[in-house]
Design a protein around this motif. Structure first.
Motif, PDB file in Angstrom:
ATOM      1  N   ASP B  10       0.818  -1.164  -0.033  1.00 12.72           N
ATOM      2  CA  ASP B  10      -0.087   0.009   0.259  1.00 12.72           C
ATOM      3  C   ASP B  10       0.958   1.352  -0.084  1.00 12.72           C
ATOM      4  O   ASP B  10       1.563   1.456   1.096  1.00 12.72           O
ATOM      5  N   HIS B  11       0.899   1.793  -0.968  1.00 16.26           N
ATOM      6  CA  HIS B  11       1.892   3.115  -1.522  1.00 16.26           C
ATOM      7  C   HIS B  11       3.224   2.903  -0.643  1.00 16.26           C
ATOM      8  O   HIS B  11       3.699   3.570   0.127  1.00 16.26           O
ATOM      9  N   VAL B  12       3.926   1.835  -1.138  1.00 20.01           N
ATOM     10  CA  VAL B  12       5.129   1.481  -0.447  1.00 20.01           C
ATOM     11  C   VAL B  12       6.165   2.188  -1.122  1.00 20.01           C
ATOM     12  O   VAL B  12       6.139   2.487  -2.268  1.00 20.01           O
ATOM     13  N   GLN B  13       7.160   3.015  -0.307  1.00 18.32           N
ATOM     14  CA  GLN B  13       8.025   3.836  -1.068  1.00 18.32           C
ATOM     15  C   GLN B  13       9.499   3.447  -0.322  1.00 18.32           C
ATOM     16  O   GLN B  13       9.604   3.115   0.898  1.00 18.32           O
ATOM     17  N   LYS B  14      10.638   3.427  -1.212  1.00 23.22           N
ATOM     18  CA  LYS B  14      11.865   3.586  -0.497  1.00 23.22           C
ATOM     19  C   LYS B  14      12.764   4.469  -1.268  1.00 23.22           C
ATOM     20  O   LYS B  14      12.950   4.773  -2.398  1.00 23.22           O
ATOM     21  N   LYS B  15      13.264   5.368  -0.070  1.00 27.58           N
ATOM     22  CA  LYS B  15      14.230   6.416  -0.641  1.00 27.58           C
ATOM     23  C   LYS B  15      15.416   6.263   0.099  1.00 27.58           C
ATOM     24  O   LYS B  15      15.286   6.144   1.181  1.00 27.58           O
ATOM     25  N   TYR B  16      16.353   6.007  -0.803  1.00 24.39           N
ATOM     26  CA  TYR B  16      17.738   6.118  -0.116  1.00 24.39           C
ATOM     27  C   TYR B  16      18.227   7.480   0.260  1.00 24.39           C
ATOM     28  O   TYR B  16      17.861   8.341   0.013  1.00 24.39           O
ATOM     29  N   LEU B  17      18.978   7.222   1.591  1.00 21.71           N
ATOM     30  CA  LEU B  17      19.428   8.605   2.317  1.00 21.71           C
ATOM     31  C   LEU B  17      20.485   9.074   1.182  1.00 21.71           C
ATOM     32  O   LEU B  17      20.955   8.566   0.432  1.00 21.71           O
ATOM     33  N   GLY B  18      20.147  10.437   0.886  1.00 23.47           N
ATOM     34  CA  GLY B  18      21.073  11.206   0.125  1.00 23.47           C
ATOM     35  C   GLY B  18      20.614  11.380  -1.252  1.00 23.47           C
ATOM     36  O   GLY B  18      21.368  11.858  -2.324  1.00 23.47           O
ATOM     37  N   SER B  19      19.562  10.556  -1.705  1.00 26.26           N
ATOM     38  CA  SER B  19      19.233  10.438  -3.209  1.00 26.26           C
ATOM     39  C   SER B  19      17.906  11.377  -3.216  1.00 26.26           C
ATOM     40  O   SER B  19      16.961  11.153  -2.318  1.00 26.26           O
ATOM     41  N   LYS B  20      17.761  12.056  -4.247  1.00 27.60           N
ATOM     42  CA  LYS B  20      16.754  12.946  -4.422  1.00 27.60           C
ATOM     43  C   LYS B  20      15.314  11.881  -4.677  1.00 27.60           C
ATOM     44  O   LYS B  20      14.312  12.354  -4.142  1.00 27.60           O
ATOM     45  N   ALA B  21      15.607  11.307  -5.822  1.00 30.41           N
ATOM     46  CA  ALA B  21      14.310  10.599  -6.226  1.00 30.41           C
ATOM     47  C   ALA B  21      14.318   9.161  -5.417  1.00 30.41           C
ATOM     48  O   ALA B  21      15.430   8.593  -5.434  1.00 30.41           O
ATOM     49  N   PRO B  22      13.119   8.744  -5.023  1.00 34.52           N
ATOM     50  CA  PRO B  22      12.968   7.574  -4.452  1.00 34.52           C
ATOM     51  C   PRO B  22      13.271   6.244  -5.514  1.00 34.52           C
ATOM     52  O   PRO B  22      12.879   6.586  -6.663  1.00 34.52           O
ATOM     53  N   ALA B  23      13.810   5.073  -5.088  1.00 35.31           N
ATOM     54  CA  ALA B  23      14.292   4.003  -5.896  1.00 35.31           C
ATOM     55  C   ALA B  23      12.755   3.388  -6.096  1.00 35.31           C
ATOM     56  O   ALA B  23      12.518   2.732  -7.167  1.00 35.31           O
ATOM     57  N   VAL B  24      11.796   3.180  -5.426  1.00 33.83           N
ATOM     58  CA  VAL B  24      10.495   2.786  -5.422  1.00 33.83           C
ATOM     59  C   VAL B  24       9.515   3.954  -4.968  1.00 33.83           C
ATOM     60  O   VAL B  24       9.776   4.263  -3.868  1.00 33.83           O
ATOM     61  N   ASP B  25       8.535   4.274  -5.988  1.00 34.80           N
ATOM     62  CA  ASP B  25       7.963   5.710  -5.415  1.00 34.80           C
ATOM     63  C   ASP B  25       6.352   5.121  -5.391  1.00 34.80           C
ATOM     64  O   ASP B  25       5.743   4.758  -6.243  1.00 34.80           O
ATOM     65  N   SER B  26       5.869   5.073  -4.119  1.00 39.46           N
ATOM     66  CA  SER B  26       4.450   5.008  -4.104  1.00 39.46           C
ATOM     67  C   SER B  26       3.827   3.540  -4.750  1.00 39.46           C
ATOM     68  O   SER B  26       2.901   3.960  -5.687  1.00 39.46           O
ATOM     69  N   LEU B  27       4.287   2.363  -4.451  1.00 41.08           N
ATOM     70  CA  LEU B  27       3.760   1.311  -5.025  1.00 41.08           C
ATOM     71  C   LEU B  27       2.589   0.590  -4.429  1.00 41.08           C
ATOM     72  O   LEU B  27       2.870   0.457  -3.288  1.00 41.08           O
ATOM     73  N   THR B  28       1.573   0.692  -5.111  1.00 47.22           N
ATOM     74  CA  THR B  28       0.469  -0.074  -4.739  1.00 47.22           C
ATOM     75  C   THR B  28       0.197  -1.390  -5.501  1.00 47.22           C
ATOM     76  O   THR B  28      -0.097  -1.143  -6.765  1.00 47.22           O
ATOM     77  N   LEU B  29       0.054  -2.533  -4.854  1.00 45.80           N
ATOM     78  CA  LEU B  29       0.161  -3.751  -5.590  1.00 45.80           C
ATOM     79  C   LEU B  29      -0.570  -4.757  -4.983  1.00 45.80           C
ATOM     80  O   LEU B  29      -0.675  -4.961  -3.596  1.00 45.80           O
ATOM     81  N   GLU B  30      -1.268  -5.897  -5.371  1.00 42.87           N
ATOM     82  CA  GLU B  30      -1.874  -6.758  -4.656  1.00 42.87           C
ATOM     83  C   GLU B  30      -1.708  -8.127  -5.471  1.00 42.87           C
ATOM     84  O   GLU B  30      -1.589  -8.346  -6.523  1.00 42.87           O
ATOM     85  N   VAL B  31      -1.447  -9.269  -4.748  1.00 38.29           N
ATOM     86  CA  VAL B  31      -1.170 -10.446  -5.125  1.00 38.29           C
ATOM     87  C   VAL B  31      -2.245 -11.422  -4.559  1.00 38.29           C
ATOM     88  O   VAL B  31      -1.988 -11.757  -3.178  1.00 38.29           O
ATOM     89  N   PRO B  32      -3.098 -11.967  -5.270  1.00 37.10           N
ATOM     90  CA  PRO B  32      -3.991 -12.937  -4.612  1.00 37.10           C
ATOM     91  C   PRO B  32      -3.301 -14.322  -4.531  1.00 37.10           C
ATOM     92  O   PRO B  32      -2.438 -14.481  -5.175  1.00 37.10           O
TER      93      PRO B  32
END
Lengths: 287, 388
Positions: B10-32
């Motif tokens: 649910d809106h998962v985000q990964k932003k590394y310290l010191g980088s401007k753009a997140p590596a993963v930006d607000s990802l929403t995904l479902e796997v049944p």
């Protein structure tokens, strides 16, 4: 668990795979038998050395013993008879010598391995180069100077010798611990962490066992360094076989000199062999 | 949001310290449950990072992760990972442990008793097609790459996790072995029904392995997520179209099956008992250049050209040319197309299980099927758009 059984049955009645070959027969032939029995593989050569080394050491010891007997101490002059008396001089000195080497090696292991582990963990990693540089300078200093330095700080005696030797022999164990741990493949650690092993479990069950050969090699080097350096202990009243060698030099008695030096050599060779033995048999299987 | 998603980001985000753009930006995904979802995208798009966010090998800096609707964003990651199988490209078998010890890693941590672990190890070795007697005592250095990855999969299945994460598991294996491992894995998955997130950069592997495919762009933005059929039939934009590459229509034929629900083209057929004149009449009526000769039990026998019929003479089992192109019911249209290319009449004969003639597949038929698939996919997306 039970839900697996049908899959097993499926694979079972599916004897051959898509291209009709037996699954087992799929592996490339060169991997089928990775250990080709050559006549003298490297491992076997090493074992050969391990087996013949004691013979050489025993031969050397026999030679020294024969020489010692031929001196006929009971009838020789006091300059030779006194320093070479087995019960009062040589044996106690050998024990002293080994005591120095033993405690300095134990202390090196106790200090350097945990330090090496700590310096490869992420929080302390950045201090690694600094500490290695300090340990490096310990070894770069002349051993003689190091002993005198500690003499002025800690006074005479065996304890001072041990402290000086620990600093002197720290580097090989520290560096090998760090190198051994760093050489463990990232993917192996990643797999362990990915399966839910804690950092501690990854360290104790995977990293350290895999680093054992490299760490042991460092310990072996430290041990031999310590046995050699313990001959200088007499300089600050630490005793050891160095006393006999010094006496032989001072009184210009070659027999004393030769016997003192030979016993040090025999001790060093024996422990080097024990080290090699440990390296061979403590190496984890499969590596 | 459906409630039965096995894995939900649910809106998962990964932003590394010191980088401007997140590596993963607000990802929403479902796997049944029971689905293989393949994350595919160009290198550097963050697909591996996304995978490692799920078992928190990488800690997310935003959003929430749910497994079975349980929020696991802040639970103990070590315990979380013991519930999730994890397979990586480099495999990472422990070289100083036997195959059995490797596979027993997670069960041992979960404190299973010895007998149960031993039983489980043998069971898993059989599942991945390795003989337990031979392999359980071996060390990883004694295995080939393909065998090592089988053990890697067995190890990940160790404690029977419901979820598996696979990061290019077959990426470093030669193409022939890879194909076999993929097939075997799919067969095992049919029974196990694990919920799997599978990362690859290879669109063909994605099409083969995925129940659904998520095509990821920069920062793990989902460009399209759907079944392989629909993605092939209707790439939503140029990015996806470029990524699928050429031949997507051909690849799509893998998903269309020759079966009873499809109306096959009729073709003039005759049996060995009928005369040349009868055959000729049939061919003329159907405007066909060939007549298919069937044997007594209705199996396709020969293609007889019209010229030969015009010449008269008896029609025998030696007339015309042999029928090479036969596909059975249930084959894919891709196989049918392959057969058409070698057939003298440019059609593929469809036969039933007993070998009797069922119909033929022609180019016009393929064309019809493809256009229908495209229309359906387009309508699907139009409906989605209308709902949004």
């Amino acid at each position: 668990m039970s839900q697996l059984t049908p899959a097993q049955a499926r694979l079972g009645d599916h004897g051959t795979t898509t291209d009709g070959r037996e699954p087992e027969g799929s592996l490339p032939p060169d991997l089928e038998a990775p250990h080709e029995p050559g006549w003298l593989t490297r491992a076997r050569r090493k074992h050969l050395g391990l087996k013949t080394a004691p013979l050489g050491i025993l031969g050397l010891a026999g030679l020294v013993f024969w020489y010692y007997q031929s001196l006929n101490l009971a009838e020789s002059k006091v300059q030779i008879a006194s320093p070479l008396a087995w019960g009062t001089k040589l044996w106690p000195q050998t024990v002293e010598h080994l005591t120095i080497a033993f405690w300095s090696t134990v202390l090196v292991v106790v200090v350097a391995i945990p330090l090496g582990i700590a310096l490869t963990r992420p929080p302390l990693r950045r201090f690694g180069p600094t500490i290695v540089a300090v340990a490096n300078s310990g070894q770069a200093l002349p051993a003689y100077g190091l002993l005198i330095l500690f003499l002025s700080m800690l006074g005479q005696g065996l304890r001072t010798v041990v402290v000086a030797l620990v600093l002197y022999a720290l580097l090989p164990v520290l560096r090998n611990t760090m190198v051994g741990l760093d050489a463990v493949e990232r993917s192996v650690i990643e797999a362990g962490r990915g399966m839910g092993m804690t950092r501690w479990q990854v360290l104790t069950r995977i990293e350290l066992p895999l680093a054992v050969p490299v760490i042991l090699a460092g310990v072996r080097v430290a041990m031999i360094l310590n046995i050699g350096m313990a001959t200088l202990a007499y300089l600050i009243g630490g005793g050891g076989l160095g006393v006999t060698i010094a006496v032989g030099l001072k009184l210009q008695q070659d027999a004393v000199l030769v016997i003192g030096a030979s016993i040090v050599a025999i001790v060093a060779l024996t422990f080097d062999w024990l080290g090699a033995l440990a390296e061979t048999y403590l190496r984890p299987k499969g590596v | 949001m459906s409630q039965d998603a096995k894995i939900r980001l649910d809106h998962v985000q990964k932003k590394y310290l010191g980088s401007k753009a997140p590596a993963v930006d607000s990802l929403t995904l479902e796997v049944p449950e029971g689905e293989i979802l393949v994350l595919v995208g160009p290198s550097g798009c963050g697909k591996s990072t996304t995978l490692r966010l799920i078992n928190r090998m990488i800690e997310p800096t935003g959003g929430r992760i749910f497994l079975d609707e349980e929020d696991v964003t802040t639970v103990d990651p070590d315990h979380l990972r013991r519930r999730i199988g994890y397979v990586i490209q480099q495999i990472g078998l422990f070289p100083h442990q036997t195959i059995a010890q490797n596979i027993a890693t997670v069960p041992k941590m979960l404190k299973w008793d010895k007998a149960r672990i031993a039983e489980r190890v043998d069971e898993l070795l059989s599942v991945v097609g390795l003989d337990p007697e031979v392999y359980r005592g071996r060390y990883p250095s004694e295995l080939s790459g393909g065998q090592a990855q089988r053990v890697g999969v067995a190890r990940a299945l160790g404690a029977d996790p419901e979820i598996m994460l696979m990061d290019e598991p077959f990426g470093a294996i030669d193409p022939i072995t890879r194909d076999r491992l993929q097939n075997e894995f799919l067969r095992v998955q049919e029974t196990l029904r694990k919920t799997i997130v599978f990362v690859t950069h290879d669109i063909d592997e994605a099409i083969k392995m995925g129940d659904r495919i998520a095509i990821l762009g920069e920062q793990s933005h989902i460009r399209q997520i759907d079944t392989p059929e629909r993605i092939l039939a209707f790439p939503v934009d140029d990015f996806v179209r470029d990524f699928i590459g050429s031949g997507s229509t051909l690849k799509g034929l893998h998903f269309e099956i020759v079966d009873d629900n499809v109306e096959l083209d009729p073709y003039p057929t005759m049996t060995v008992d009928s005369t040349a004149a009868e055959g000729l009449a049939l061919a003329r009526a159907a405007h066909a250049d060939w007549v298919l000769l069937l044997d007594a039990s209705h199996r396709p026998l020969r293609w007889v050209p019209v010229d030969e019929l015009e010449a008269g003479g008896p029609v025998t089992a030696e007339s015309g040319t042999e029928v090479l192109a036969k596909v059975s019911l249930g084959a894919t249209l891709f196989q049918a197309l392959e057969q058409m290319l070698v057939s003298s009449a440019a059609v593929a004969c469809v036969v039933r299980e007993d070998g009797s003639y069922h119909g033929v597949v022609r180019l016009t038929y393929l064309n019809r099927v493809i256009r229908q698939a495209r229309r359906e996919a387009r309508e699907h997306y139009e409906r989605l758009e209308a709902m949004a």
